[in-house]
Design an enzyme around this catalytic site. Structure first.
Site, PDB file in Angstrom:
ATOM      1  N   TYR A 258      -5.084  -9.620  -3.575  1.00  0.00           N
ATOM      2  CA  TYR A 258      -6.054 -10.290  -4.448  1.00  0.00           C
ATOM      3  C   TYR A 258      -5.936  -9.847  -5.912  1.00  0.00           C
ATOM      4  O   TYR A 258      -6.773 -10.226  -6.732  1.00  0.00           O
ATOM      5  CB  TYR A 258      -7.481 -10.013  -3.946  1.00  0.00           C
ATOM      6  CG  TYR A 258      -7.751 -10.532  -2.547  1.00  0.00           C
ATOM      7  CD1 TYR A 258      -8.158 -11.848  -2.343  1.00  0.00           C
ATOM      8  CD2 TYR A 258      -7.594  -9.711  -1.433  1.00  0.00           C
ATOM      9  CE1 TYR A 258      -8.406 -12.330  -1.068  1.00  0.00           C
ATOM     10  CE2 TYR A 258      -7.836 -10.185  -0.148  1.00  0.00           C
ATOM     11  CZ  TYR A 258      -8.235 -11.486   0.033  1.00  0.00           C
ATOM     12  OH  TYR A 258      -8.476 -11.968   1.298  1.00  0.00           O
TER      13      TYR A 258
ATOM     14  N   HIS B  38      -9.285   1.422  -6.957  1.00  0.00           N
ATOM     15  CA  HIS B  38     -10.061   1.853  -5.788  1.00  0.00           C
ATOM     16  C   HIS B  38      -9.236   2.815  -4.932  1.00  0.00           C
ATOM     17  O   HIS B  38      -9.716   3.817  -4.456  1.00  0.00           O
ATOM     18  CB  HIS B  38     -10.521   0.627  -4.988  1.00  0.00           C
ATOM     19  CG  HIS B  38      -9.413  -0.327  -4.614  1.00  0.00           C
ATOM     20  ND1 HIS B  38      -8.583  -0.903  -5.552  1.00  0.00           N
ATOM     21  CD2 HIS B  38      -8.981  -0.783  -3.414  1.00  0.00           C
ATOM     22  CE1 HIS B  38      -7.695  -1.679  -4.931  1.00  0.00           C
ATOM     23  NE2 HIS B  38      -7.922  -1.618  -3.638  1.00  0.00           N
TER      24      HIS B  38
ATOM     25  N   ASP C 272      -7.889   1.863   4.712  1.00  0.00           N
ATOM     26  CA  ASP C 272      -8.470   0.550   4.995  1.00  0.00           C
ATOM     27  C   ASP C 272      -9.158   0.082   3.728  1.00  0.00           C
ATOM     28  O   ASP C 272      -9.982   0.805   3.155  1.00  0.00           O
ATOM     29  CB  ASP C 272      -9.449   0.576   6.157  1.00  0.00           C
ATOM     30  CG  ASP C 272      -9.698  -0.841   6.663  1.00  0.00           C
ATOM     31  OD1 ASP C 272      -8.777  -1.413   7.283  1.00  0.00           O
ATOM     32  OD2 ASP C 272     -10.786  -1.400   6.411  1.00  0.00           O
TER      33      ASP C 272
ATOM     34  N   LYS D   3       0.841  -1.205   0.000  1.00  0.00           N
ATOM     35  CA  LYS D   3       0.000   0.000   0.000  1.00  0.00           C
ATOM     36  C   LYS D   3       0.870   1.247   0.000  1.00  0.00           C
ATOM     37  O   LYS D   3       0.588   2.214  -0.707  1.00  0.00           O
ATOM     38  CB  LYS D   3      -0.834   0.062   1.295  1.00  0.00           C
ATOM     39  CG  LYS D   3      -2.037  -0.783   1.341  1.00  0.00           C
ATOM     40  CD  LYS D   3      -2.749  -0.404   2.641  1.00  0.00           C
ATOM     41  CE  LYS D   3      -3.846  -1.335   3.002  1.00  0.00           C
ATOM     42  NZ  LYS D   3      -4.449  -0.971   4.295  1.00  0.00           N
TER      43      LYS D   3
ATOM     44  N   PHE E  54      -0.287  -6.937  -5.669  1.00  0.00           N
ATOM     45  CA  PHE E  54      -0.218  -7.699  -4.418  1.00  0.00           C
ATOM     46  C   PHE E  54      -1.619  -8.203  -4.061  1.00  0.00           C
ATOM     47  O   PHE E  54      -2.598  -7.906  -4.755  1.00  0.00           O
ATOM     48  CB  PHE E  54       0.365  -6.829  -3.294  1.00  0.00           C
ATOM     49  CG  PHE E  54      -0.533  -5.687  -2.840  1.00  0.00           C
ATOM     50  CD1 PHE E  54      -0.593  -4.501  -3.566  1.00  0.00           C
ATOM     51  CD2 PHE E  54      -1.327  -5.807  -1.703  1.00  0.00           C
ATOM     52  CE1 PHE E  54      -1.423  -3.458  -3.160  1.00  0.00           C
ATOM     53  CE2 PHE E  54      -2.153  -4.762  -1.285  1.00  0.00           C
ATOM     54  CZ  PHE E  54      -2.202  -3.587  -2.021  1.00  0.00           C
TER      55      PHE E  54
HETATM   56  P1  ITT Z   1      -2.566  -1.815   7.288  1.00  0.00           P
HETATM   57  O1  ITT Z   1      -3.825  -2.047   8.108  1.00  0.00           O
HETATM   58  O2  ITT Z   1      -1.333  -1.804   8.121  1.00  0.00           O
HETATM   59  O3  ITT Z   1      -2.684  -0.629   6.394  1.00  0.00           O
HETATM   60  P2  ITT Z   1      -3.377  -4.295   6.032  1.00  0.00           P
HETATM   61  O4  ITT Z   1      -2.822  -5.120   4.916  1.00  0.00           O
HETATM   62  O5  ITT Z   1      -3.698  -5.025   7.311  1.00  0.00           O
HETATM   63  O6  ITT Z   1      -2.379  -3.073   6.297  1.00  0.00           O
HETATM   64  P3  ITT Z   1      -6.176  -3.726   5.577  1.00  0.00           P
HETATM   65  O7  ITT Z   1      -6.616  -4.122   6.928  1.00  0.00           O
HETATM   66  O8  ITT Z   1      -6.755  -2.484   4.961  1.00  0.00           O
HETATM   67  O9  ITT Z   1      -4.616  -3.510   5.494  1.00  0.00           O
HETATM   68  O10 ITT Z   1      -6.411  -4.962   4.607  1.00  0.00           O
HETATM   69  C1  ITT Z   1      -6.313  -4.779   3.251  1.00  0.00           C
HETATM   70  C2  ITT Z   1      -6.198  -6.124   2.571  1.00  0.00           C
HETATM   71  O11 ITT Z   1      -7.054  -6.111   1.417  1.00  0.00           O
HETATM   72  C3  ITT Z   1      -4.781  -6.335   2.063  1.00  0.00           C
HETATM   73  O12 ITT Z   1      -3.982  -7.021   3.001  1.00  0.00           O
HETATM   74  C4  ITT Z   1      -5.027  -7.139   0.800  1.00  0.00           C
HETATM   75  O13 ITT Z   1      -5.231  -8.490   1.134  1.00  0.00           O
HETATM   76  C5  ITT Z   1      -6.354  -6.559   0.303  1.00  0.00           C
HETATM   77  N1  ITT Z   1      -6.119  -5.410  -0.586  1.00  0.00           N
HETATM   78  C6  ITT Z   1      -6.328  -4.091  -0.330  1.00  0.00           C
HETATM   79  N2  ITT Z   1      -6.005  -3.341  -1.391  1.00  0.00           N
HETATM   80  C7  ITT Z   1      -5.577  -4.191  -2.336  1.00  0.00           C
HETATM   81  C8  ITT Z   1      -5.095  -4.028  -3.636  1.00  0.00           C
HETATM   82  O14 ITT Z   1      -4.929  -2.830  -4.176  1.00  0.00           O
HETATM   83  N3  ITT Z   1      -4.773  -5.125  -4.316  1.00  0.00           N
HETATM   84  C9  ITT Z   1      -4.913  -6.347  -3.789  1.00  0.00           C
HETATM   85  N4  ITT Z   1      -5.331  -6.593  -2.560  1.00  0.00           N
HETATM   86  C10 ITT Z   1      -5.664  -5.519  -1.827  1.00  0.00           C
END
Ligand code: ITT
Length: 200
Positions: A159, A185, A74, A15, A157
């Site tokens: 999905y 998104h 998020d 991210k 990364f």
């Molecule tokens: P932080 O909370 O530390 O920011 P996290 O990975 O735990 O990191 P989230 O709780 O927001 O973040 O979970 C987001 C998940 O959704 C992420 O780990 C991926 O599995 C998926 N995801 C989000 N954006 C994505 C993207 O652009 N491409 C692919 N998967 C994505």
């Protein structure tokens, strides 16, 4: 000249790379780790926006009075046929401390019996900001697509290899970083955040 600094309340390196790409021309972007903030964040909200606010509020005390902006993301994948799952639990869909591959395998298994035409999904990103004056803001970006029957593409990364974007017919992972960032998104949510910051 970049006059403002944004501190990202994320531990997700993927991210952070995307957010730096989207915001780096206008702002100095640092992750919380890069500025030495080490805080445990419990994401127990019930919506993307609530969780983004929980994250951004967790780092706000560390940058208070510094004139820097706090930002959190998020995000997740809400699949129609799975009543919105994995949704806000996207990072830990297959369990705690799992890999992206584990989550993708679980999603493929959950979707195994779902026919074409019923495989729609939304990728969602909520961005939360806390401004130097303490005011909070949230915004959301969404992209519609379908869940593929198999992984395709090597970029991105999470999905990305399973999410086929309606507007391109390709998975995020096939599109490559630049093309994904142009329509994703996350970039839609970031565009709203930028527009808000521009009004200040
Ligand atoms: P932080 O909370 O530390 O920011 P996290 O990975 O735990 O990191 P989230 O709780 O927001 O973040 O979970 C987001 C998940 O959704 C992420 O780990 C991926 O599995 C998926 N995801 C989000 N954006 C994505 C993207 O652009 N491409 C692919 N998967 C994505």
């Amino acid at each position: 000249m970049k006059t403002k600094t944004i501190i990202l309340a994320t531990g997700n390196a993927n991210k952070a790379v995307e957010l730096k790409e989207m915001l780096g021309n206008d702002y100095t972007i640092k992750t919380m780790k890069e500025v030495g903030i080490d805080v445990d964040i419990v994401e127990d909200g019930t919506t993307y926006e609530e969780n983004a606010l929980i994250k951004v509020r967790a780092i706000a005390p560390y940058i208070k009075g510094s004139n820097r902006i706090a930002m959190a993301d998020d995000s997740g994948l809400s699949v129609d046929a799975l009543e919105g799952a994995p949704g806000i639990y996207s990072a830990r869909y297959a369990g705690e401390h799992v890999t992206y591959a584990d989550n993708n395998q679980k999603l493929l298994a959950a979707m195994a019996e779902i026919p074409d035409g019923q495989r729609g999904a939304s990728f969602v990103c909520a961005i939360a900001l806390i401004l130097p004056d303490g005011t909070e803001w949230t915004g959301r970006g969404t992209v519609r697509g379908t869940i593929a029957h198999e992984l395709s593409g090597t970029d991105g990364f999470g999905y990305d290899p399973l999410f086929i974007v309606n507007s391109t017919g390709k998975s995020y992972a096939q599109m490559g970083e630049k093309a994904k960032n142009a329509i994703s998104h996350r970039s839609r949510a970031v565009a709203l955040a930028k527009a808000h910051l521009d009004t200040l």
